[in-house]
Design a protein around this motif. Structure first.
Motif, PDB file in Angstrom:
ATOM      1  N   LEU A 106       0.823  -1.205   0.000  1.00 53.51           N
ATOM      2  CA  LEU A 106       0.000   0.000   0.000  1.00 53.51           C
ATOM      3  C   LEU A 106       0.859   1.259   0.000  1.00 53.51           C
ATOM      4  N   ARG A 107       0.372   2.274  -0.702  1.00 52.08           N
ATOM      5  CA  ARG A 107       0.985   3.594  -0.657  1.00 52.08           C
ATOM      6  C   ARG A 107       0.163   4.446   0.314  1.00 52.08           C
ATOM      7  N   PRO A 108       0.809   5.166   1.219  1.00 49.73           N
ATOM      8  CA  PRO A 108       0.039   5.999   2.150  1.00 49.73           C
ATOM      9  C   PRO A 108      -0.752   7.075   1.423  1.00 49.73           C
ATOM     10  N   THR A 109      -1.987   7.293   1.868  1.00 45.29           N
ATOM     11  CA  THR A 109      -2.811   8.403   1.399  1.00 45.29           C
ATOM     12  C   THR A 109      -3.509   9.004   2.622  1.00 45.29           C
ATOM     13  N   PRO A 110      -3.956  10.259   2.539  1.00 41.66           N
ATOM     14  CA  PRO A 110      -4.669  10.849   3.692  1.00 41.66           C
ATOM     15  C   PRO A 110      -5.903  10.049   4.083  1.00 41.66           C
ATOM     16  N   GLU A 111      -6.642   9.533   3.091  1.00 41.65           N
ATOM     17  CA  GLU A 111      -7.851   8.765   3.405  1.00 41.65           C
ATOM     18  C   GLU A 111      -7.502   7.485   4.158  1.00 41.65           C
ATOM     19  N   ARG A 112      -6.497   6.781   3.696  1.00 38.47           N
ATOM     20  CA  ARG A 112      -6.095   5.549   4.376  1.00 38.47           C
ATOM     21  C   ARG A 112      -5.496   5.834   5.748  1.00 38.47           C
ATOM     22  N   GLY A 113      -4.861   6.995   5.879  1.00 29.78           N
ATOM     23  CA  GLY A 113      -4.256   7.364   7.157  1.00 29.78           C
ATOM     24  C   GLY A 113      -5.265   7.569   8.268  1.00 29.78           C
ATOM     25  N   TYR A 162      -7.277   2.399  -5.723  1.00 31.77           N
ATOM     26  CA  TYR A 162      -5.819   2.446  -5.764  1.00 31.77           C
ATOM     27  C   TYR A 162      -5.364   3.874  -5.479  1.00 31.77           C
ATOM     28  N   ALA A 163      -4.182   4.014  -4.924  1.00 29.76           N
ATOM     29  CA  ALA A 163      -3.699   5.334  -4.539  1.00 29.76           C
ATOM     30  C   ALA A 163      -3.607   6.280  -5.730  1.00 29.76           C
ATOM     31  N   VAL A 164      -3.316   5.744  -6.903  1.00 28.76           N
ATOM     32  CA  VAL A 164      -3.158   6.590  -8.088  1.00 28.76           C
ATOM     33  C   VAL A 164      -4.499   7.120  -8.588  1.00 28.76           C
ATOM     34  N   GLN A 178     -12.544   4.801 -15.729  1.00 28.45           N
ATOM     35  CA  GLN A 178     -13.282   3.555 -15.543  1.00 28.45           C
ATOM     36  C   GLN A 178     -12.669   2.783 -14.375  1.00 28.45           C
ATOM     37  N   PRO A 179     -13.232   2.906 -13.166  1.00 33.61           N
ATOM     38  CA  PRO A 179     -12.675   2.160 -12.026  1.00 33.61           C
ATOM     39  C   PRO A 179     -12.940   0.670 -12.172  1.00 33.61           C
ATOM     40  N   VAL A 180     -11.893  -0.131 -12.003  1.00 33.85           N
ATOM     41  CA  VAL A 180     -12.011  -1.581 -12.159  1.00 33.85           C
ATOM     42  C   VAL A 180     -11.456  -2.279 -10.929  1.00 33.85           C
ATOM     43  N   ARG A 181     -11.724  -3.572 -10.830  1.00 35.50           N
ATOM     44  CA  ARG A 181     -11.370  -4.330  -9.624  1.00 35.50           C
ATOM     45  C   ARG A 181      -9.870  -4.435  -9.418  1.00 35.50           C
ATOM     46  N   ASP A 182      -9.115  -4.676 -10.518  1.00 40.64           N
ATOM     47  CA  ASP A 182      -7.674  -4.848 -10.384  1.00 40.64           C
ATOM     48  C   ASP A 182      -7.008  -4.629 -11.736  1.00 40.64           C
ATOM     49  N   ASP A 183      -5.678  -4.760 -11.769  1.00 34.76           N
ATOM     50  CA  ASP A 183      -4.921  -4.478 -12.988  1.00 34.76           C
ATOM     51  C   ASP A 183      -5.170  -5.508 -14.085  1.00 34.76           C
ATOM     52  N   VAL A 184      -5.496  -6.732 -13.716  1.00 32.79           N
ATOM     53  CA  VAL A 184      -5.796  -7.753 -14.723  1.00 32.79           C
ATOM     54  C   VAL A 184      -7.031  -7.338 -15.522  1.00 32.79           C
ATOM     55  N   VAL A 185      -8.072  -6.913 -14.831  1.00 27.71           N
ATOM     56  CA  VAL A 185      -9.291  -6.459 -15.501  1.00 27.71           C
ATOM     57  C   VAL A 185      -8.983  -5.247 -16.378  1.00 27.71           C
ATOM     58  N   ALA A 186      -8.163  -4.327 -15.863  1.00 32.07           N
ATOM     59  CA  ALA A 186      -7.827  -3.125 -16.625  1.00 32.07           C
ATOM     60  C   ALA A 186      -7.117  -3.472 -17.928  1.00 32.07           C
ATOM     61  N   TYR A 195     -11.281  -0.356 -23.327  1.00 33.67           N
ATOM     62  CA  TYR A 195     -10.672   0.857 -22.792  1.00 33.67           C
ATOM     63  C   TYR A 195      -9.563   1.305 -23.738  1.00 33.67           C
ATOM     64  N   ALA A 196      -9.395   2.611 -23.836  1.00 34.43           N
ATOM     65  CA  ALA A 196      -8.332   3.125 -24.699  1.00 34.43           C
ATOM     66  C   ALA A 196      -6.961   2.921 -24.067  1.00 34.43           C
ATOM     67  N   ALA A 197      -6.911   2.900 -22.749  1.00 33.71           N
ATOM     68  CA  ALA A 197      -5.641   2.759 -22.044  1.00 33.71           C
ATOM     69  C   ALA A 197      -5.927   2.390 -20.600  1.00 33.71           C
ATOM     70  N   ALA A 198      -4.860   2.128 -19.843  1.00 35.80           N
ATOM     71  CA  ALA A 198      -4.987   1.824 -18.414  1.00 35.80           C
ATOM     72  C   ALA A 198      -3.814   2.435 -17.672  1.00 35.80           C
ATOM     73  N   VAL A 199      -4.059   2.872 -16.445  1.00 38.95           N
ATOM     74  CA  VAL A 199      -3.013   3.383 -15.565  1.00 38.95           C
ATOM     75  C   VAL A 199      -2.699   2.312 -14.529  1.00 38.95           C
ATOM     76  N   LEU A 200      -1.433   1.966 -14.418  1.00 42.47           N
ATOM     77  CA  LEU A 200      -0.982   0.981 -13.434  1.00 42.47           C
ATOM     78  C   LEU A 200       0.519   1.116 -13.271  1.00 42.47           C
ATOM     79  N   ASP A 201       1.090   0.397 -12.305  1.00 45.23           N
ATOM     80  CA  ASP A 201       2.535   0.495 -12.125  1.00 45.23           C
ATOM     81  C   ASP A 201       3.259  -0.383 -13.143  1.00 45.23           C
ATOM     82  N   SER A 202       4.507  -0.016 -13.427  1.00 45.33           N
ATOM     83  CA  SER A 202       5.261  -0.682 -14.486  1.00 45.33           C
ATOM     84  C   SER A 202       5.539  -2.150 -14.182  1.00 45.33           C
TER      85      SER A 202
END
Length: 303
Positions: A106-113, A162-164, A178-186, A195-202
């Motif tokens: 997990l990456r820290p975020t104010p909401e999770r904090g 996700y934090a991003v 488009q919020p999805v369950r996980d990176d596999v779905v994305a 989807y035209a693209a997806a945001v995820l870590d490398s």
């Protein structure tokens, strides 16, 4: 053992210390008491966030974060009870309700904090924009600084919760997120043209493509966000956070690097949590002690 062999053994021990080999961390009486009072903590496992944490073919949790946690757990003598794997949103809900004590990756975020405490990070990877290869996508036309500028009005997938997600939504409200369950779905949605693209870590992009045999996908640039991942614990257990921090700091560099290279073959060198001056000073002191013993042994032989 002969005296010369003993001196050589001491010298080798000093060299190992200089390379980062250390004994298990020394715990305070309060920390030891806390561990005795909490022989097991409940670990929430994300179902499909490879290579960091995911459910393997045998149903058990695996991944980079699980390997890191195992190294830390063994050094602390911490017991862990794994909960059934679940999507991230379900895990965060369980942690908020006090039904999970420890989460990974997990990456820290104010909401999770508001309901979690975070350890120091143990890995960091950049978030990227992934598209189908060879499609003539607009992100290939020079948007290297921020490829998302090309996606106004287009559907782009991102992990729900996700934090991003909140970061890219705020920076690019014109994108049809488009919020999805996980990176596999994305990524599957990108590969199938939904989807035209997806945001995820490398690291997840490389892992998902390999493990799920998706059509060719590629990253067209970073989105200005890094996944600096930590362990997270329930907010009313700062003792557990401090124990995990002590375990992370104490991990030998070679062990950390082995885990990184197993799951991310192109991983950068493992971070050194101890200041360089401290590590070099300790190594020099040990080498000096070994040298003094060597000189003493040589003098005794001449006498």
């Amino acid at each position: 053992m002969r005296a010369g062999s003993a001196a050589w053994a001491i010298l080798m021990a000093a060299l190992l210390a200089a390379a980062g080999a250390r004994a298990a961390p020394e715990l305070s009486a309060v920390q030891r008491e806390w561990l005795q009072a909490h022989p097991q903590v409940r670990l929430g496992i994300e179902r499909d966030y490879g290579p960091f944490v995911y459910q393997g073919p045998d149903g058990r949790a695996t991944g980079l974060s699980i390997d890191m946690l195992e190294l830390v757990r063994e050094r602390l003598g911490l017991g862990v009870q794994a909960l059934p794997p679940a999507p991230l949103q379900d895990l965060l809900t369980a942690a908020r309700r006090g039904e999970a004590d420890l989460l990974t990756s997990l990456r820290p975020t104010p909401e999770r904090g508001e309901f979690l405490l975070f350890t120091r990070p143990y890995v960091s990877v950049p978030a990227v924009l992934a598209v189908r290869a060879g499609t003539g996508d607009p992100a290939t036309l020079g948007e290297a600084v921020d490829p998302l500028r090309s996606y106004a009005g287009r559907a782009v997938a991102v992990g729900a919760g996700y934090a991003v997600e909140s970061v890219v939504r705020q920076r690019h409200p014109q994108v049809q997120w488009q919020p999805v369950r996980d990176d596999v779905v994305a990524l599957r949605g990108v590969a199938e043209g939904r989807y035209a693209a997806a945001v995820l870590d490398s690291a997840s992009l490389a892992f998902v493509q390999r493990e799920h045999r998706l059509p060719p996908l590629r990253a067209v640039g970073r989105v200005g966000f890094d996944y600096t991942l930590s362990f997270a614990v329930r907010r009313d257990w700062p003792q557990l956070r401090d124990l995990l921090d002590a375990g992370i700091v104490d991990l030998p560099v070679a062990d950390r690097q082995r885990v990184l290279e197993r799951w991310m073959p192109q991983a950068p060198p493992a971070p050194q949590h101890a200041p360089l001056a401290t590590r070099v000073g300790a190594a020099l002191l040990l080498l000096g002690a070994a040298g003094a013993l060597w000189v003493g042994w040589r003098r005794r032989r001449r006498a």
